[in-house]
Design an enzyme around this catalytic site. Structure first.
Site, PDB file in Angstrom:
ATOM      1  N   SER A  26      -4.393   6.254   5.462  1.00 42.90           N
ATOM      2  CA  SER A  26      -3.046   6.666   5.853  1.00 42.90           C
ATOM      3  C   SER A  26      -2.006   5.993   4.965  1.00 42.90           C
ATOM      4  CB  SER A  26      -2.776   6.306   7.313  1.00 42.90           C
ATOM      5  OG  SER A  26      -3.630   7.035   8.168  1.00 42.90           O
ATOM      6  N   GLU A  77       2.297   2.236   5.002  1.00 41.48           N
ATOM      7  CA  GLU A  77       1.167   1.550   5.625  1.00 41.48           C
ATOM      8  C   GLU A  77       0.273   0.944   4.551  1.00 41.48           C
ATOM      9  OE1 GLU A  77      -2.534   2.645   8.614  1.00 41.48           O
ATOM     10  OE2 GLU A  77      -0.539   3.428   9.048  1.00 41.48           O
ATOM     11  N   ARG A  91       0.852  -1.664  14.041  1.00 38.83           N
ATOM     12  CA  ARG A  91       0.461  -1.873  12.641  1.00 38.83           C
ATOM     13  C   ARG A  91       1.090  -3.133  12.037  1.00 38.83           C
ATOM     14  NH1 ARG A  91      -2.382   1.004  14.631  1.00 38.83           N
ATOM     15  NH2 ARG A  91      -3.065   3.107  14.080  1.00 38.83           N
TER      16      ARG A  91
END
Length: 325
Positions: A230, A300, A181
């Site tokens: 998320s 995130e 990520r």
């Protein structure tokens, strides 16, 4: 005079000749999927890559610049965003095309889901995971978006980007510096398009994989709510939702913000939330998870802009979470 109009007036005729759309005092809550956030001083939607380059070349260094995508994984704070916000237009940056039996070129504003569909139509496998990611390619490139066991870094061949001075850069996969990520490219680079590579695969097999992704999303995720996807990255050796659940935060609410009862790593605006409510909820969850398991969850969701005075939220670092004053 508003801050946005004052900014445009300060630039005078330097903006003349740009073909994109400039909006002073832009309402960012109309853009983000959370439907919250203050005003951006000015929003620029360039017509194409050349127009964006021209804009960057004339924008003074002292004017803050923020780039946003389609607003799916984004929380804009209630105090708004100083300077210019750049949002790539679908017309100028949303194209997707198969350029070989295994390669696809996509603009940074192209929805991930559209790339998955184009790959299916061309019989190119390896892109079904994009069918379940609610974002655009620019964000996927920046954060190495992934799902269902596949990440963006596994498909990227090269990326086109412009820097703060409007200079073009062509980056290889290795140049992107991918990890979970995350990409390590400079924050001032604005991605405009990318080439991806998959593999030849039967269209029925691809369709079945896409349907499986869609069915999973509809079963376990609150996709019809005002959400940003998320909220936290998965910690090593665990899943965020499991840690949030163990800490008793499933369904937890602050103001109009709630951790979804369906999938507790999804934060939702139940209808009346402010950006403060959402960010304070997130930091409260981080504190409770840390207290329960010693794990410090990492955001995130991208949070940008300024706090409204009196409604500041500090990142949890083992200290009490701030409350409304």
């Amino acid at each position: 005079m508003s801050r946005g109009q004052a900014l445009l007036d300060s630039l005078g005729d330097r903006l003349v000749g740009l073909r994109g759309r400039i909006t002073p005092d832009a309402e960012m809550d109309k853009i983000t999927w959370f439907r919250v956030g203050g005003l951006a001083d000015a929003l620029f939607q360039p017509a194409d890559e050349d127009d964006l380059a021209a804009f960057l070349k004339i924008l003074p260094e002292e004017v803050p610049l923020t780039v946003v995508g389609i607003g799916s994984n984004l929380l804009v704070r209630d105090g708004g965003i100083p300077g210019f916000v750049v949002r790539l237009s679908a017309k100028g940056f949303g194209g997707v095309e198969a350029i070989s039996e295994t390669r696809i070129r996509a603009g940074a504003a192209a929805p991930d889901k559209r790339v998955a569909a184009a790959a299916w139509e061309a019989g190119i496998g390896g892109f079904h995971f994009y069918h379940g990611i609610p974002g655009a390619i620019g964000g996927a490139l920046r954060m190495n978006a992934g799902a269902n066991g596949t990440e963006t870094c596994e498909r990227v061949v090269e990326v086109r980007a412009l820097d703060r001075k409007g200079r073009l850069h062509v980056l290889s996969n290795a140049d992107m510096g991918y990890s979970y990520r995350h990409s390590s490219v400079p924050a001032d680079l604005i991605f405009t398009s990318a080439v991806f590579e998959g593999y030849v695969e039967d269209r029925d097999v691809i369709r079945a994989a896409m349907d499986e992704v869609q069915n999973h999303r509809e079963t376990v995720q609150p996709i019809r709510e005002k959400t940003g996807g998320s909220t936290f990255k998965n910690p090593e050796g665990s899943s965020s939702w499991k840690e949030i659940d163990k800490a008793g935060c499933r369904g937890l609410m602050i103001g109009g913000a709630q951790m979804s009862p369906m999938h507790c790593n999804f934060m939702i605006n139940t209808g009346s939330a402010t950006a403060y409510d959402l960010e304070c909820l997130g930091e409260t969850v981080r504190a409770k998870v840390f207290e329960n398991s010693g794990i410090c969850l990492q955001w995130e969701i991208r949070r940008i802009g300024q706090f409204r005075p009196g409604f500041e939220v500090e990142e949890f670092c083992g200290a009490p979470v701030p409350v409304k004053t």
